[in-house]
Structure formats: C-alpha cells, structure tokens
Design a protein around this motif. Structure first.
Motif, PDB file in Angstrom:
ATOM      1  N   THR A  40       4.928  37.871 -37.584  1.00  8.74           N
ATOM      2  CA  THR A  40       4.094  38.339 -38.695  1.00  8.74           C
ATOM      3  C   THR A  40       4.835  38.204 -40.024  1.00  8.74           C
ATOM      4  N   LEU A  41       6.101  38.601 -40.046  1.00  3.79           N
ATOM      5  CA  LEU A  41       6.897  38.490 -41.272  1.00  3.79           C
ATOM      6  C   LEU A  41       7.068  37.038 -41.698  1.00  3.79           C
TER       7      LEU A  41
ATOM      8  N   ARG B 102       3.066  32.200 -46.271  1.00  4.42           N
ATOM      9  CA  ARG B 102       1.872  32.309 -47.104  1.00  4.42           C
ATOM     10  C   ARG B 102       2.259  32.569 -48.557  1.00  4.42           C
ATOM     11  N   GLU B 103       3.233  33.458 -48.772  1.00  4.79           N
ATOM     12  CA  GLU B 103       3.691  33.738 -50.134  1.00  4.79           C
ATOM     13  C   GLU B 103       4.285  32.491 -50.777  1.00  4.79           C
TER      14      GLU B 103
ATOM     15  N   GLY C 190       2.717  30.820 -53.993  1.00  4.85           N
ATOM     16  CA  GLY C 190       3.590  30.678 -55.157  1.00  4.85           C
ATOM     17  C   GLY C 190       3.672  29.243 -55.611  1.00  4.85           C
ATOM     18  N   GLY C 191       3.714  28.309 -54.682  1.00  4.16           N
ATOM     19  CA  GLY C 191       3.761  26.892 -55.021  1.00  4.16           C
ATOM     20  C   GLY C 191       2.473  26.422 -55.640  1.00  4.16           C
ATOM     21  N   SER C 192       1.335  26.916 -55.170  1.00  8.23           N
ATOM     22  CA  SER C 192       0.059  26.482 -55.727  1.00  8.23           C
ATOM     23  C   SER C 192      -0.167  27.079 -57.115  1.00  8.23           C
TER      24      SER C 192
END
Length: 54
Positions: free
Chosen positions: A36-37, A43-44, A48-50
């Motif tokens: 999960t982590l 996802r972060e 952040g990249g997008s």
C-alpha cells in the motif's frame, strides 16, 4: 554513497531478524501495508510529474 548502502543493508538485516520471530499472518499484514505504501508513493510521484509538465 557507501554509507547509505551500509545503513540500508543493516536495516534490512534488522527487519529480517524481526520477521523471523513473528507469525505468517503478521508477515502477510506487513506485506500488504508495504505494498500500500509503495502504491501511494508511486501515485504521488506520477501526480507530481504530471503537475510539473502540465
């Protein structure tokens, strides 16, 4: 750089020692939590990249 790798190796060895002392069901719970982590981190990173490009 070597110091970081050495610390990482020591931490892994410490975790292995702990895992050897607990039940399989507890290891399964820890694995689920770790996954999960990792998914949250990925996802972060993607979000952040997008945001930086868009």
């Amino acid at each position: 750089m070597y110091n970081i790798e050495s610390q990482k190796e020591q931490e892994i060895n410490r975790m292995v020692t702990i895992l050897q002392q607990i039940d399989v069901s507890d290891i399964e719970l820890l694995t689920r939590d770790a996954n999960t982590l990792l998914m949250r981190k990925k996802r972060e990173e993607m979000e952040g990249g997008s945001q930086k490009t868009g």
